[in-house]
Write a protein that holds these residues in place. Structure first.
Motif, PDB file in Angstrom:
ATOM      1  N   ASN A  85       2.011   5.026   8.035  1.00 48.05           N
ATOM      2  CA  ASN A  85       3.289   4.371   8.351  1.00 48.05           C
ATOM      3  C   ASN A  85       3.810   3.570   7.171  1.00 48.05           C
ATOM      4  OD1 ASN A  85       3.478   5.460  10.843  1.00 48.05           O
ATOM      5  ND2 ASN A  85       2.522   3.714  11.904  1.00 48.05           N
ATOM      6  N   GLU A  86       2.879   2.866   6.527  1.00 44.05           N
ATOM      7  CA  GLU A  86       3.298   2.076   5.351  1.00 44.05           C
ATOM      8  C   GLU A  86       3.818   3.024   4.258  1.00 44.05           C
ATOM      9  OE1 GLU A  86       0.264  -0.465   3.656  1.00 44.05           O
ATOM     10  OE2 GLU A  86       1.453  -0.646   1.827  1.00 44.05           O
ATOM     11  N   ARG A  88       5.132   5.987   4.672  1.00 40.12           N
ATOM     12  CA  ARG A  88       6.417   6.545   5.093  1.00 40.12           C
ATOM     13  C   ARG A  88       7.555   5.560   4.778  1.00 40.12           C
ATOM     14  NH1 ARG A  88       4.876   8.353  10.039  1.00 40.12           N
ATOM     15  NH2 ARG A  88       4.422  10.463   9.323  1.00 40.12           N
ATOM     16  N   LYS A  89       7.271   4.276   5.045  1.00 37.83           N
ATOM     17  CA  LYS A  89       8.299   3.249   4.760  1.00 37.83           C
ATOM     18  C   LYS A  89       8.583   3.167   3.270  1.00 37.83           C
ATOM     19  CE  LYS A  89       7.925   0.105   8.645  1.00 37.83           C
ATOM     20  NZ  LYS A  89       7.241  -1.084   9.139  1.00 37.83           N
ATOM     21  N   LEU A  90       7.506   3.261   2.476  1.00 37.91           N
ATOM     22  CA  LEU A  90       7.679   3.190   1.016  1.00 37.91           C
ATOM     23  C   LEU A  90       8.572   4.338   0.524  1.00 37.91           C
ATOM     24  CD1 LEU A  90       4.058   2.238  -0.168  1.00 37.91           C
ATOM     25  CD2 LEU A  90       6.120   0.820  -0.330  1.00 37.91           C
ATOM     26  N   GLU A  92      10.769   6.028   2.403  1.00 37.58           N
ATOM     27  CA  GLU A  92      12.129   5.809   2.935  1.00 37.58           C
ATOM     28  C   GLU A  92      12.902   4.798   2.098  1.00 37.58           C
ATOM     29  OE1 GLU A  92      11.311   6.738   7.661  1.00 37.58           O
ATOM     30  OE2 GLU A  92      11.755   4.681   7.035  1.00 37.58           O
ATOM     31  N   ASN A  93      12.195   3.758   1.625  1.00 40.74           N
ATOM     32  CA  ASN A  93      12.853   2.719   0.823  1.00 40.74           C
ATOM     33  C   ASN A  93      12.969   3.102  -0.647  1.00 40.74           C
ATOM     34  OD1 ASN A  93      12.989   1.197   3.109  1.00 40.74           O
ATOM     35  ND2 ASN A  93      11.068   0.099   2.707  1.00 40.74           N
ATOM     36  N   LYS A  95      10.545   3.356  -2.695  1.00 37.70           N
ATOM     37  CA  LYS A  95       9.545   2.671  -3.527  1.00 37.70           C
ATOM     38  C   LYS A  95       8.389   3.589  -3.873  1.00 37.70           C
ATOM     39  CE  LYS A  95      10.786  -1.931  -2.017  1.00 37.70           C
ATOM     40  NZ  LYS A  95      10.539  -2.973  -1.055  1.00 37.70           N
ATOM     41  N   ASP A 123      10.870  12.586   0.249  1.00 37.55           N
ATOM     42  CA  ASP A 123      12.293  12.503   0.623  1.00 37.55           C
ATOM     43  C   ASP A 123      13.024  13.649  -0.077  1.00 37.55           C
ATOM     44  OD1 ASP A 123      14.936  11.942   0.963  1.00 37.55           O
ATOM     45  OD2 ASP A 123      14.900   9.948   0.027  1.00 37.55           O
TER      46      ASP A 123
END
Lengths: 396, 256
Positions: A85-86, A88-90, A92-93, A95, A123
């Motif tokens: 999850n972390e 995936r967020k990275l 998406e952002n 980073k 992405d």
């Protein structure tokens, strides 16, 4: 009295070239714009193709992972991530470019010769992310090939057994015609710049004269209005041609200079010789005549420069659409179709594209030039008619 | 010489299609060596008259000749015979004064030595030496007006039209414009002068046509207009002719 149109032409050209707006929009601007565009593209490609350490994020990486070892060997930096999850967020952002998740039994499966599925989170709308994901796939492909080689060797089968079929391609246009990038850019830019570069000059030529009250003085002279319009038309056509050729010069100069990225963008050279440039000029002559006549007719119709520029800005969209479409001609069969020659602007872009690939035939050129010249003649007649009407002075 | 017979001009308004008569049955004569004045308020039809005489507008009715040429059938010859000057100097800002003059010289068919001689003449006559090579945009109003006059007379036309040439000019520049017109009259030019400034009319004009709402309301010299209206000065004569004299004044005049 024979040279009255020539007097008008010389005066208009001199006056236009002294106008900073015209110099900027028709000469300096196109040259700098395309020069910067090619340089920037080259710089970007150069940066992308240089070997550099790529960060690959991995969920809880373990030391004995052969893929990670292969990635590290190809200068990738492995960055640990605590959870999927972390990760995936990275991504998406923005980073992280790509996050890999290995199954818990990855090492065991590899050692047993079973397929181990690695999850790559990336992405697809980010070029950086695409490139990182591609690097991972490439590393995995290479590992698969190495694995098969080992298996084949164990079974005493030669390595050629890996490739039962192979395609050997021969590019008939190798080292012929223009570079692919230029093939996309030149037909669009050279045509579009011819129109855009003429807008400022055109609005000044008749609408501007109305605004400054100089038109009445000119019309009171014994020069027939046809000659006034012809003089202005040739001056405007010259400016349109300057703009177009200035853009072409910028492209050729930036392409020919050894700027960063040039080697990547133009591996086989730019592929444009004097004969190709000559062909482009030949195609552009009737095209600038078309643009100049239409712009001049609009200028004669408009009350003032502001109104003229409004109409011309809308007109630039009509020119931009077919010239942008010309960039995609290569993906279709339209380029060799005759009907292309019947569409103004697109026919010029298509003819330039054919000139760049050495496929410009006399029939296409004649059709394109004939149509453009025909429309140019109609435009001139309209401009003369408008200038002969009383409204040319009274509609202010 | 200029002669008009029943010259008329009608415009159709773009919005609504209403017909507007700008010039209505005007018959005048202007002679060489004399200044003919079209005197009227703004919108009276003066500029429309000049535009018809200079062939920029086509008359709706009547006929006219300028320097012996018909304004409808011999437009090019008419235009070659006239010089036109308005209060707008109509110069090209990005050309020098000399370039403007060379350009118009070329348009009027002057070339080579003939052009050079005429350029020398106008530069000397109007004393353009100090600024002839300056861009028109960089000139003062007075300098522009002198270049504009030079452009008007460069081809030595027998007929000169002036459309409110002093509007917006300072006293000194206005003075030089009027001196130039006086000198042109003494050279035998036919001059048509449009204005609404009475002092200029009294100083310059030999013949006057008072024009109002497109019609000629009075024709003659200053003295003739005063006499025909019974007014003591041109201004009052003009006001009476254009129906703008205060009503109590009219009664007074009638009583006298």
């Amino acid at each position: 009295m024979k040279n009255q149109a020539l007097y008008v032409y010389k005066k208009e050209l001199r006056e236009l070239l002294r106008d900073r707006r015209v110099r900027t929009s028709a000469i300096l601007g196109p040259f700098l714009m395309v020069f910067l565009m090619i340089s920037t593209m080259g710089g970007a490609v150069h940066a992308a193709t240089q070997p550099h350490s790529q960060k690959i994020h991995v969920v809880n990486p373990k030391g004995d992972n052969p893929l990670l070892s292969a990635l590290k060997a190809s200068t990738a930096d492995i960055v640990p991530v605590a959870s999927v999850n972390e990760g995936r967020k990275l991504v998406e952002n923005g980073k992280a470019a790509v996050v890999l998740q290995f199954p818990d039994d990855f090492t065991a499966k590899v050692s047993q010769g079973q397929t181990a599925t690695i999850k790559a989170i990336y992405d697809d709308k980010s070029e950086r992310s695409q490139m990182a994901e591609h690097a991972v796939e490439k590393a995995v492909d290479q590992m698969n090939k190495n694995h098969i080689k080992v298996l084949l060797a164990g079974a005493s089968i030669p390595e050629s057994g890996m490739e039962q079929f192979k395609v050997q391609s021969e590019d008939v246009m190798a080292n012929k015609g223009a570079n692919e990038l230029l093939l996309m850019l030149i037909p669009y830019l050279v045509v579009f710049l011819a129109f855009v570069g003429g807008v400022s000059a055109a609005s000044d030529l008749i609408a501007g004269e109305k605004e400054r009250n100089t038109l009445e003085t000119l019309l009171i002279s014994p020069v027939p209005r046809t000659k006034v319009v012809l003089g202005k038309f040739f001056a405007l056509a010259s400016i349109c041609l300057f703009s177009s050729m200035s853009g072409l010069a910028g492209i050729l100069l930036a392409s020919g200079m050894h700027l960063p990225g040039s080697d990547e963008l133009f591996k086989n050279g730019i592929g444009i010789g004097p004969a190709t440039v000559g062909s482009i000029v030949l195609v552009m002559l009737p095209t600038v005549a078309l643009f100049a006549s239409v712009l001049l007719a609009v200028s004669a119709y408009a009350k003032n420069t502001r109104e003229a520029q409004t109409y011309m800005s809308l007109g630039s969209i009509l020119v931009a659409l077919p010239s942008i479409f010309s960039q995609f001609l290569g993906f279709t069969d339209f380029g060799s179709s005759r009907w292309i020659n019947a569409i103004p602007v697109l026919n010029a872009s298509s003819a330039i594209r054919n000139a760049l690939t050495g496929r410009l035939d006399a029939t296409s050129l004649a059709l394109t030039a004939g149509l453009s010249a025909g429309i140019a003649l109609i435009g001139i007649l309209i401009a003369v008619r408008l200038c002969n009407r009383e409204q040319v002075l009274l509609r202010v | 010489m200029i002669r008009t017979e029943g010259l008329s001009k009608e415009f159709v308004e773009a919005k609504g299609g209403n017909r507007v008569i700008a010039v209505d049955q005007v018959s005048i004569e202007a002679h060489p060596g004399r200044v003919f004045c079209l005197l009227g308020v703004n919108g009276a039809g003066k500029t429309t008259m000049l535009r018809m005489l200079s062939t920029v507008l086509k008359p709706s009715g009547g006929r006219a000749t300028v320097a012996g040429y018909d304004i409808v059938t011999e437009g090019e010859k008419v235009r070659a015979s006239i010089g036109f000057m308005s209060n707008s100097t109509a110069l090209y800002g990005r050309l020098t004064g000399l370039e403007v003059l060379e350009y118009f010289g070329g348009l009027y068919g002057l070339a080579g030595k003939q052009l050079k001689d005429r350029l020398d003449f106008v530069v000397n006559k109007l004393d353009l030496h100090d600024f002839k090579d300056r861009l028109c945009d960089k000139m003062s109003t007075g300098q522009k007006q002198r270049v504009s006059i030079a452009r008007t007379i460069l081809h030595d036309p027998p007929v000169l039209f002036f459309d409110e040439p002093t509007a917006g000019l300072d006293v000194v520049t206005s003075q030089s414009v009027m001196e130039f017109i006086e000198s042109s009259r003494s050279q035998g030019k036919t001059i048509v002068y449009c204005t609404h400034i009475m002092s200029e009319v009294e100083r310059l004009c030999d013949d006057i046509a008072v024009i109002h709402e497109g019609k000629i309301r009075g024709l003659g010299s200053v003295d003739q207009l005063k006499a025909s209206t019974g007014q003591p000065n041109l201004e009052r004569a003009f006001l009476q002719l254009v129906d703008a004299l205060p009503s109590n004044d009219k009664t007074l005049v009638e009583a006298v």
